[in-house]
Design a protein around this motif. Structure first.
Motif, PDB file in Angstrom:
ATOM      1  N   PRO A  15       0.707  -1.148   0.115  1.00 37.48           N
ATOM      2  CA  PRO A  15      -0.069  -0.098   0.079  1.00 37.48           C
ATOM      3  C   PRO A  15       0.811   1.462   0.063  1.00 37.48           C
ATOM      4  N   VAL A  16       1.919   1.159   0.853  1.00 28.67           N
ATOM      5  CA  VAL A  16       3.025   2.400   0.750  1.00 28.67           C
ATOM      6  C   VAL A  16       3.456   2.807  -0.794  1.00 28.67           C
ATOM      7  N   LEU A  17       3.781   1.786  -1.255  1.00 27.09           N
ATOM      8  CA  LEU A  17       4.381   1.949  -2.687  1.00 27.09           C
ATOM      9  C   LEU A  17       3.447   2.275  -3.545  1.00 27.09           C
ATOM     10  N   ILE A  18       2.055   2.029  -3.458  1.00 22.61           N
ATOM     11  CA  ILE A  18       0.899   2.177  -4.266  1.00 22.61           C
ATOM     12  C   ILE A  18       0.661   3.724  -4.180  1.00 22.61           C
ATOM     13  N   TYR A  19       0.069   3.931  -2.825  1.00 24.98           N
ATOM     14  CA  TYR A  19      -0.676   5.240  -2.368  1.00 24.98           C
ATOM     15  C   TYR A  19       0.301   6.343  -2.210  1.00 24.98           C
ATOM     16  N   ALA A  20       1.523   5.937  -1.513  1.00 26.82           N
ATOM     17  CA  ALA A  20       2.278   7.387  -1.292  1.00 26.82           C
ATOM     18  C   ALA A  20       2.392   8.144  -2.421  1.00 26.82           C
ATOM     19  N   PRO A  21       2.991   7.890  -3.685  1.00 27.12           N
ATOM     20  CA  PRO A  21       3.122   8.676  -4.886  1.00 27.12           C
ATOM     21  C   PRO A  21       1.878   9.391  -5.011  1.00 27.12           C
ATOM     22  N   VAL A  22       0.742   8.546  -5.164  1.00 29.47           N
ATOM     23  CA  VAL A  22      -0.572   8.980  -5.414  1.00 29.47           C
ATOM     24  C   VAL A  22      -0.954  10.282  -4.639  1.00 29.47           C
ATOM     25  N   ILE A  23      -0.757  10.092  -3.362  1.00 28.93           N
ATOM     26  CA  ILE A  23      -0.896  11.079  -2.397  1.00 28.93           C
ATOM     27  C   ILE A  23      -0.352  12.540  -2.756  1.00 28.93           C
ATOM     28  N   ALA A  24       0.985  12.150  -2.840  1.00 29.70           N
ATOM     29  CA  ALA A  24       2.119  13.205  -3.195  1.00 29.70           C
ATOM     30  C   ALA A  24       1.468  14.045  -4.509  1.00 29.70           C
ATOM     31  N   VAL A  25       1.048  13.266  -5.509  1.00 31.42           N
ATOM     32  CA  VAL A  25       0.645  13.898  -6.755  1.00 31.42           C
ATOM     33  C   VAL A  25      -0.500  14.662  -6.472  1.00 31.42           C
ATOM     34  N   LEU A  26      -1.622  14.075  -5.793  1.00 31.50           N
ATOM     35  CA  LEU A  26      -2.886  14.967  -5.412  1.00 31.50           C
ATOM     36  C   LEU A  26      -2.472  16.209  -4.722  1.00 31.50           C
ATOM     37  N   LEU A  27      -1.632  16.036  -3.765  1.00 31.40           N
ATOM     38  CA  LEU A  27      -1.345  17.113  -2.806  1.00 31.40           C
ATOM     39  C   LEU A  27      -0.723  18.352  -3.689  1.00 31.40           C
ATOM     40  N   LEU A  28       0.466  17.865  -4.344  1.00 27.18           N
ATOM     41  CA  LEU A  28       0.917  18.934  -5.434  1.00 27.18           C
ATOM     42  C   LEU A  28      -0.138  19.604  -6.262  1.00 27.18           C
ATOM     43  N   THR A  29      -1.133  18.642  -6.845  1.00 24.83           N
ATOM     44  CA  THR A  29      -1.997  19.405  -7.772  1.00 24.83           C
ATOM     45  C   THR A  29      -3.083  20.175  -6.750  1.00 24.83           C
ATOM     46  N   GLY A  30      -3.259  19.733  -5.637  1.00 21.74           N
ATOM     47  CA  GLY A  30      -4.431  20.660  -4.997  1.00 21.74           C
ATOM     48  C   GLY A  30      -3.811  21.897  -4.704  1.00 21.74           C
ATOM     49  N   GLU A  31      -2.372  21.808  -4.467  1.00 20.97           N
ATOM     50  CA  GLU A  31      -1.889  23.319  -3.833  1.00 20.97           C
ATOM     51  C   GLU A  31      -1.595  24.259  -5.126  1.00 20.97           C
ATOM     52  N   GLN A  32      -1.619  23.672  -6.186  1.00 16.35           N
ATOM     53  CA  GLN A  32      -1.356  24.586  -7.525  1.00 16.35           C
ATOM     54  C   GLN A  32      -2.802  25.041  -8.036  1.00 16.35           C
ATOM     55  N   ARG A  33      -3.694  24.287  -7.578  1.00 17.04           N
ATOM     56  CA  ARG A  33      -5.102  24.627  -7.936  1.00 17.04           C
ATOM     57  C   ARG A  33      -5.868  25.543  -6.887  1.00 17.04           C
ATOM     58  N   VAL A  34      -5.510  25.567  -5.825  1.00 18.36           N
ATOM     59  CA  VAL A  34      -6.338  26.210  -4.601  1.00 18.36           C
ATOM     60  C   VAL A  34      -5.386  26.862  -3.700  1.00 18.36           C
ATOM     61  N   GLY A  35      -4.103  26.691  -3.625  1.00 11.57           N
ATOM     62  CA  GLY A  35      -3.144  27.384  -2.648  1.00 11.57           C
ATOM     63  C   GLY A  35      -2.701  26.474  -1.600  1.00 11.57           C
ATOM     64  N   LEU A  36      -1.696  26.665  -0.939  1.00 13.23           N
ATOM     65  CA  LEU A  36      -1.398  25.942   0.349  1.00 13.23           C
ATOM     66  C   LEU A  36      -2.299  25.643   1.398  1.00 13.23           C
ATOM     67  N   ALA A  37      -3.038  27.193   2.033  1.00 11.39           N
ATOM     68  CA  ALA A  37      -3.771  26.952   2.785  1.00 11.39           C
ATOM     69  C   ALA A  37      -5.170  26.270   2.624  1.00 11.39           C
ATOM     70  N   ASN A  38      -5.618  26.465   1.636  1.00 10.74           N
ATOM     71  CA  ASN A  38      -6.903  25.710   1.160  1.00 10.74           C
ATOM     72  C   ASN A  38      -6.587  24.418   0.819  1.00 10.74           C
ATOM     73  N   SER A  39      -5.420  23.687   0.357  1.00 11.16           N
ATOM     74  CA  SER A  39      -5.540  22.651   0.038  1.00 11.16           C
ATOM     75  C   SER A  39      -5.087  21.793   1.558  1.00 11.16           C
ATOM     76  N   PHE A  40      -4.463  22.375   2.272  1.00 13.81           N
ATOM     77  CA  PHE A  40      -4.213  21.727   3.683  1.00 13.81           C
ATOM     78  C   PHE A  40      -5.669  21.653   4.376  1.00 13.81           C
ATOM     79  N   GLY A  41      -6.546  22.649   4.431  1.00 12.25           N
ATOM     80  CA  GLY A  41      -7.698  22.602   5.059  1.00 12.25           C
ATOM     81  C   GLY A  41      -8.738  21.327   4.102  1.00 12.25           C
ATOM     82  N   LEU A  42      -8.659  21.216   3.142  1.00 12.94           N
ATOM     83  CA  LEU A  42      -9.206  20.258   2.118  1.00 12.94           C
ATOM     84  C   LEU A  42      -8.676  18.905   2.638  1.00 12.94           C
TER      85      LEU A  42
END
Length: 203
Positions: free
Chosen positions: A30-57
């Protein structure tokens, strides 16, 4: 066979050795599968809504995961038909884990089940929240799932040294060996207090 070996020696789910291999998963998978996906989603979220909003989401997604964990465990995993296909499916989904809780390869969800479920949840988040907010929210949800898998493995196969870890282990072992109709929150046991299903720690 002593008690420890009996609790570990879970039988095959399928006659086919190839199919049965897919029901046994190393906890690193699960770590090998989901850790990269989580990282990509976080980076995408930060780019789209900003750091503070992405942290809240992300926090919101994690909170939704904890409720999902509780209700899946309580309603789906512990729905126990007495015979037929339903009984067989229950044993495959969760019953085998209660019969043999020490099998280290049956403590995390196989990707053949977790990936479709995770995809379905994330699609729902996309539909409800939109393409800007969904990535960070989904990252929090999947991070909660990954934390649950790792905590579940940890409390079964290690002796936690922290107070929090020891409490999580005690509560989950009470679910296994004292009363399996209580104590459904593995990584978030506070929901058992909210819904009145906490283990009786006096016994």
């Amino acid at each position: 066979m002593d008690r420890t070996e009996e609790l570990r020696a879970s039988p095959p789910m399928f006659n086919s050795a190839l199919l049965d291999r897919f029901t046994r998963v190393h906890p690193a998978v699960p770590v090998l599968i989901y850790a990269p996906v989580i990282a990509v989603l976080l980076l995408t979220g930060e780019q789209r809504v900003g750091l503070a909003n992405s942290f809240g989401l992300m926090l919101g997604g994690y909170a939704v995961w904890t409720l999902t964990e509780y209700w899946l465990h309580r309603v789906v995993f512990h729905f126990e038909p007495q015979k037929g296909l339903g009984a067989r499916l229950h044993w495959m989904i969760h019953g085998v884990h209660h019969d043999h809780p020490n099998d280290p390869l049956r403590l995390v969800m196989p990707p053949s089940a977790s990936v479709p479920l995770a995809t379905a949840f994330c699609l729902v988040f996309w539909l409800v929240l939109g393409s800007d907010s969904a990535p960070a929210f989904s990252a929090g949800f999947l991070a909660g799932y990954l934390a649950y898998d790792m905590i579940h493995y940890h409390v079964h196969h290690h002796r936690p040294r922290t107070g929090v870890g020891r409490t999580l282990r005690e509560l989950h072992m009470r679910h296994h060996f004292q009363d399996d109709e209580r104590g459904f929150g593995v990584s978030a046991p506070y929901w058992d207090r909210v819904f009145g299903t906490g283990p009786d720690r006096r016994r």
